[in-house]
Design a protein around this motif. Structure first.
Motif, PDB file in Angstrom:
ATOM      1  N   THR A 256       0.754  -1.136   0.015  1.00  0.00           N
ATOM      2  CA  THR A 256      -0.120  -0.141   0.034  1.00  0.00           C
ATOM      3  C   THR A 256       1.076   1.306  -0.004  1.00  0.00           C
ATOM      4  OG1 THR A 256      -0.330  -0.081   2.285  1.00  0.00           O
ATOM      5  CG2 THR A 256      -1.985  -1.126   1.191  1.00  0.00           C
ATOM      6  N   LYS A 257       2.047   1.078  -0.754  1.00  0.00           N
ATOM      7  CA  LYS A 257       2.884   2.352  -0.602  1.00  0.00           C
ATOM      8  C   LYS A 257       2.844   3.619  -1.123  1.00  0.00           C
ATOM      9  CE  LYS A 257       7.282   0.938  -0.253  1.00  0.00           C
ATOM     10  NZ  LYS A 257       8.800   0.412  -0.535  1.00  0.00           N
ATOM     11  N   GLY A 258       1.818   3.331  -2.182  1.00  0.00           N
ATOM     12  CA  GLY A 258       1.586   4.616  -3.232  1.00  0.00           C
ATOM     13  C   GLY A 258       2.549   5.155  -3.684  1.00  0.00           C
ATOM     14  N   ILE A 259       2.452   6.304  -4.426  1.00  0.00           N
ATOM     15  CA  ILE A 259       3.281   7.028  -5.190  1.00  0.00           C
ATOM     16  C   ILE A 259       4.502   7.644  -4.447  1.00  0.00           C
ATOM     17  CG2 ILE A 259       3.579   8.477  -7.067  1.00  0.00           C
ATOM     18  CD1 ILE A 259       0.789   8.327  -7.649  1.00  0.00           C
ATOM     19  N   VAL A 260       5.377   6.713  -3.794  1.00  0.00           N
ATOM     20  CA  VAL A 260       6.860   7.282  -3.169  1.00  0.00           C
ATOM     21  C   VAL A 260       7.773   6.503  -3.588  1.00  0.00           C
ATOM     22  CG1 VAL A 260       5.426   7.706  -1.086  1.00  0.00           C
ATOM     23  CG2 VAL A 260       6.524   5.434  -1.564  1.00  0.00           C
ATOM     24  N   PRO A 261       9.040   6.869  -3.466  1.00  0.00           N
ATOM     25  CA  PRO A 261      10.177   6.511  -4.135  1.00  0.00           C
ATOM     26  C   PRO A 261      10.201   5.056  -3.373  1.00  0.00           C
ATOM     27  CG  PRO A 261      10.840   8.590  -3.030  1.00  0.00           C
ATOM     28  CD  PRO A 261       9.321   8.212  -2.491  1.00  0.00           C
ATOM     29  N   ARG A 262      11.046   4.357  -4.420  1.00  0.00           N
ATOM     30  CA  ARG A 262      11.161   2.796  -4.209  1.00  0.00           C
ATOM     31  C   ARG A 262      12.541   2.284  -4.474  1.00  0.00           C
ATOM     32  NH1 ARG A 262       5.798   0.031  -4.114  1.00  0.00           N
ATOM     33  NH2 ARG A 262       4.223   1.476  -4.601  1.00  0.00           N
ATOM     34  N   ASN A 263      13.196   1.403  -3.757  1.00  0.00           N
ATOM     35  CA  ASN A 263      14.342   0.711  -4.158  1.00  0.00           C
ATOM     36  C   ASN A 263      14.321  -0.044  -5.521  1.00  0.00           C
ATOM     37  OD1 ASN A 263      16.801  -0.822  -4.175  1.00  0.00           O
ATOM     38  ND2 ASN A 263      16.997  -0.766  -1.968  1.00  0.00           N
ATOM     39  N   ILE A 264      15.132   0.127  -6.237  1.00  0.00           N
ATOM     40  CA  ILE A 264      14.993  -0.456  -7.682  1.00  0.00           C
ATOM     41  C   ILE A 264      15.174  -1.790  -7.604  1.00  0.00           C
ATOM     42  CG2 ILE A 264      17.324  -0.069  -8.218  1.00  0.00           C
ATOM     43  CD1 ILE A 264      16.451   0.521 -11.321  1.00  0.00           C
ATOM     44  N   PHE A 265      16.151  -2.267  -6.487  1.00  0.00           N
ATOM     45  CA  PHE A 265      16.200  -3.672  -6.431  1.00  0.00           C
ATOM     46  C   PHE A 265      15.296  -4.491  -5.803  1.00  0.00           C
ATOM     47  CE2 PHE A 265      20.613  -1.556  -6.382  1.00  0.00           C
ATOM     48  CZ  PHE A 265      20.845  -2.287  -7.700  1.00  0.00           C
ATOM     49  N   LEU A 266      14.400  -3.673  -5.288  1.00  0.00           N
ATOM     50  CA  LEU A 266      12.991  -4.547  -4.575  1.00  0.00           C
ATOM     51  C   LEU A 266      11.766  -4.197  -5.559  1.00  0.00           C
ATOM     52  CD1 LEU A 266      13.532  -3.070  -0.913  1.00  0.00           C
ATOM     53  CD2 LEU A 266      14.071  -5.202  -1.730  1.00  0.00           C
ATOM     54  N   LEU A 267      12.046  -3.661  -6.747  1.00  0.00           N
ATOM     55  CA  LEU A 267      10.850  -3.539  -7.382  1.00  0.00           C
ATOM     56  C   LEU A 267       9.964  -4.673  -7.664  1.00  0.00           C
ATOM     57  CD1 LEU A 267      11.585  -0.740 -10.042  1.00  0.00           C
ATOM     58  CD2 LEU A 267      10.006  -0.577  -8.256  1.00  0.00           C
ATOM     59  N   LEU A 268      10.820  -5.938  -8.177  1.00  0.00           N
ATOM     60  CA  LEU A 268      10.132  -7.151  -8.466  1.00  0.00           C
ATOM     61  C   LEU A 268       9.478  -7.889  -7.274  1.00  0.00           C
ATOM     62  CD1 LEU A 268       9.808  -9.348 -10.626  1.00  0.00           C
ATOM     63  CD2 LEU A 268      12.095 -10.132 -10.308  1.00  0.00           C
ATOM     64  N   PRO A 269      10.231  -7.920  -5.925  1.00  0.00           N
ATOM     65  CA  PRO A 269       9.215  -8.248  -4.901  1.00  0.00           C
ATOM     66  C   PRO A 269       8.288  -7.596  -4.624  1.00  0.00           C
ATOM     67  CG  PRO A 269      12.032  -8.250  -4.767  1.00  0.00           C
ATOM     68  CD  PRO A 269      11.728  -7.545  -5.775  1.00  0.00           C
ATOM     69  N   GLU A 270       8.173  -6.197  -4.705  1.00  0.00           N
ATOM     70  CA  GLU A 270       7.051  -5.485  -4.341  1.00  0.00           C
ATOM     71  C   GLU A 270       5.967  -5.679  -5.539  1.00  0.00           C
ATOM     72  OE1 GLU A 270       8.127  -1.568  -3.731  1.00  0.00           O
ATOM     73  OE2 GLU A 270       9.141  -1.936  -2.009  1.00  0.00           O
ATOM     74  N   MET A 271       6.359  -6.099  -7.023  1.00  0.00           N
ATOM     75  CA  MET A 271       5.364  -6.301  -7.746  1.00  0.00           C
ATOM     76  C   MET A 271       4.491  -7.675  -7.467  1.00  0.00           C
ATOM     77  SD  MET A 271       7.439  -5.152 -11.196  1.00  0.00           S
ATOM     78  CE  MET A 271       6.168  -5.781 -12.497  1.00  0.00           C
ATOM     79  N   LEU A 272       5.668  -8.354  -6.891  1.00  0.00           N
ATOM     80  CA  LEU A 272       5.011  -9.829  -6.315  1.00  0.00           C
ATOM     81  C   LEU A 272       3.908  -9.829  -5.321  1.00  0.00           C
ATOM     82  CD1 LEU A 272       8.210 -12.265  -6.782  1.00  0.00           C
ATOM     83  CD2 LEU A 272       6.100 -12.050  -8.641  1.00  0.00           C
ATOM     84  N   ILE A 273       4.638  -8.895  -4.199  1.00  0.00           N
ATOM     85  CA  ILE A 273       3.595  -8.479  -3.227  1.00  0.00           C
ATOM     86  C   ILE A 273       2.380  -8.018  -3.479  1.00  0.00           C
ATOM     87  CG2 ILE A 273       3.408  -7.087  -1.226  1.00  0.00           C
ATOM     88  CD1 ILE A 273       6.353  -7.550  -0.875  1.00  0.00           C
ATOM     89  N   GLY A 274       2.372  -7.351  -4.764  1.00  0.00           N
ATOM     90  CA  GLY A 274       1.207  -6.474  -5.182  1.00  0.00           C
ATOM     91  C   GLY A 274       0.243  -7.481  -5.862  1.00  0.00           C
ATOM     92  N   LEU A 275       0.694  -8.526  -6.469  1.00  0.00           N
ATOM     93  CA  LEU A 275      -0.173  -9.576  -6.747  1.00  0.00           C
ATOM     94  C   LEU A 275      -0.870 -10.423  -5.698  1.00  0.00           C
ATOM     95  CD1 LEU A 275       2.014 -10.960  -9.611  1.00  0.00           C
ATOM     96  CD2 LEU A 275       0.077  -9.436 -10.071  1.00  0.00           C
ATOM     97  N   ILE A 276      -0.211 -10.563  -4.712  1.00  0.00           N
ATOM     98  CA  ILE A 276      -0.563 -11.333  -3.407  1.00  0.00           C
ATOM     99  C   ILE A 276      -1.555 -10.509  -2.615  1.00  0.00           C
ATOM    100  CG2 ILE A 276       0.021 -12.884  -1.694  1.00  0.00           C
ATOM    101  CD1 ILE A 276       2.703 -13.628  -3.408  1.00  0.00           C
ATOM    102  N   ALA A 277      -1.125  -9.518  -2.378  1.00  0.00           N
ATOM    103  CA  ALA A 277      -1.580  -8.780  -1.263  1.00  0.00           C
ATOM    104  C   ALA A 277      -3.469  -8.654  -1.496  1.00  0.00           C
ATOM    105  CB  ALA A 277      -1.046  -7.260  -1.216  1.00  0.00           C
ATOM    106  N   PRO A 278      -3.973  -8.516  -2.628  1.00  0.00           N
ATOM    107  CA  PRO A 278      -5.447  -8.419  -2.547  1.00  0.00           C
ATOM    108  C   PRO A 278      -5.955  -9.337  -2.082  1.00  0.00           C
ATOM    109  CG  PRO A 278      -4.468  -7.608  -4.646  1.00  0.00           C
ATOM    110  CD  PRO A 278      -3.229  -8.073  -3.822  1.00  0.00           C
ATOM    111  N   ILE A 279      -5.421 -10.775  -2.004  1.00  0.00           N
ATOM    112  CA  ILE A 279      -6.011 -11.851  -1.699  1.00  0.00           C
ATOM    113  C   ILE A 279      -6.018 -11.947  -0.091  1.00  0.00           C
ATOM    114  CG2 ILE A 279      -5.784 -14.525  -1.585  1.00  0.00           C
ATOM    115  CD1 ILE A 279      -4.272 -14.261  -4.056  1.00  0.00           C
ATOM    116  N   ILE A 280      -4.729 -11.330   0.509  1.00  0.00           N
ATOM    117  CA  ILE A 280      -4.753 -11.388   1.733  1.00  0.00           C
ATOM    118  C   ILE A 280      -5.698 -10.163   2.277  1.00  0.00           C
ATOM    119  CG2 ILE A 280      -3.019 -10.582   3.724  1.00  0.00           C
ATOM    120  CD1 ILE A 280      -0.647 -11.586   1.856  1.00  0.00           C
ATOM    121  N   HIS A 281      -5.653  -9.226   1.844  1.00  0.00           N
ATOM    122  CA  HIS A 281      -6.561  -8.069   2.260  1.00  0.00           C
ATOM    123  C   HIS A 281      -7.940  -8.546   2.077  1.00  0.00           C
ATOM    124  CE1 HIS A 281      -3.519  -4.949   0.742  1.00  0.00           C
ATOM    125  NE2 HIS A 281      -3.262  -5.401   2.049  1.00  0.00           N
TER     126      HIS A 281
END
Length: 307
Positions: A256-281
């Motif tokens: 739920t980070k929104g439009i804020v800076p992100r670590n480029i090396f964590l973009l892929l893990p965060e994209m994967l989290i974004g796919l799973i998070a709606p189910i958890i939510h």
């Protein structure tokens, strides 16, 4: 770029107990000069002893300064910061930590509770930042850290006043982060989980049953552990969202980070989290709604007369 905390002047509001005091101890260990601001002079005196003992224990040259002030009063905050600057020097790091929570049902809490939460948790932060902002911009250096809450990442029964004030802090931090771009000033925000503090003990005594049931799955963390994560994040130098010891909350914050800076090396893990998070939510929202529904007849008994 990592941040060397040694010799830095750190000002912490709400620094006489709880997370604020734990943060002050971490900065003392790192060799920072620390000013703590709080409304209670007696608590400040006790905190000063604790911090001086920490300095001796860790062989730190930290200078400790305390100043009473109510952050809901802009003049008092400005005078407190001025006294700290006169005593130690310009503020290098500002920790906006002062705040409190008064849980309760919306229909049972008067408007004054909402006003008090906004005055302390939100406007208290605005007042504190106002007291250091111009000088930081003029010197082209400094770091402003907002201590928000888990309740700026979600909301549920019992926290309509508190969560709103902490969401306001989050919005303020995100706007200010963008506004300081082009200067040497940095902005960070922390979302601490339930933390073992005197304030949390008071909060637990008045929580509605739904609030307790929704929260009971998460074990509160020691203030010292929460503080270590925050300071470690500040030392990293470039993190807007600061870490915390609750793994599940870190995942939720990333989703739920929104439009804020992100670590480029964590973009892929965060994209994967974004796919799973709606189910958890989906399941967690259902869990919260189930608890709220279970207690609805008792919660609304003043409105609903049994037939």
């Amino acid at each position: 770029m990592t941040l060397n905390l040694s010799g830095q002047h750190v000002v912490i509001t709400g620094g006489s107990e709880g997370i604020g005091l734990a943060l002050a101890e971490e900065f003392v260990k790192a060799g920072s000069n620390v000013t703590i601001i709080s409304r209670a002079s007696t608590k400040l005196a006790a905190a000063e002893l604790i911090l001086n003992e920490a300095a001796l224990k860790h062989k730190s040259n930290s200078f400790i300064f305390t100043q009473p002030a109510d952050v809901t009063n802009l003049f008092q905050v400005q005078e407190a910061v001025k006294a700290a600057v006169d005593e130690i020097g310009p503020v290098d790091i500002l920790i906006c930590n002062a705040g409190s929570s008064t849980p309760g049902y919306f229909h049972e809490q008067g408007i004054e509770v909402f006003e008090q939460m906004m005055r302390l948790n939100y406007l208290g932060v605005v007042h504190t930042v106002k007291a250091v902002y111009e000088d930081m911009i003029k010197r082209n250096t400094g770091h402003i850290c907002f201590i928000s809450s888990t309740m700026a990442l979600m909301g549920f029964t019992g926290y309509s006043a508190y969560a709103a004030s902490k969401y306001a802090v989050r919005g303020f931090a995100e706007c200010l982060r963008n506004e300081v771009q082009g200067s040497g000033v940095k902005v960070s925000i922390a979302f601490p989980p339930d933390t073992i503090t005197p304030g949390f003990d008071v909060e637990n005594r008045v929580k509605p049953i739904e609030t307790s049931e929704i929260s009971e799955g998460s074990k509160p963390f020691p203030a010292e552990q929460v503080a270590r994560y925050i300071v470690k994040g500040l030392e990293s130098g470039n993190s807007f969202h600061l870490p915390n010891p609750d793994f599940g909350l870190r995942i939720h914050a990333a989703a739920t980070k929104g439009i804020v800076p992100r670590n480029i090396f964590l973009l892929l893990p965060e994209m994967l989290i974004g796919l799973i998070a709606p189910i958890i939510h989906f399941f967690y929202a259902s869990f919260m709604d189930k608890i709220a529904t279970k207690h609805a007849s008792r919660r609304f008994s003043k409105f609903w007369n049994p037939s």
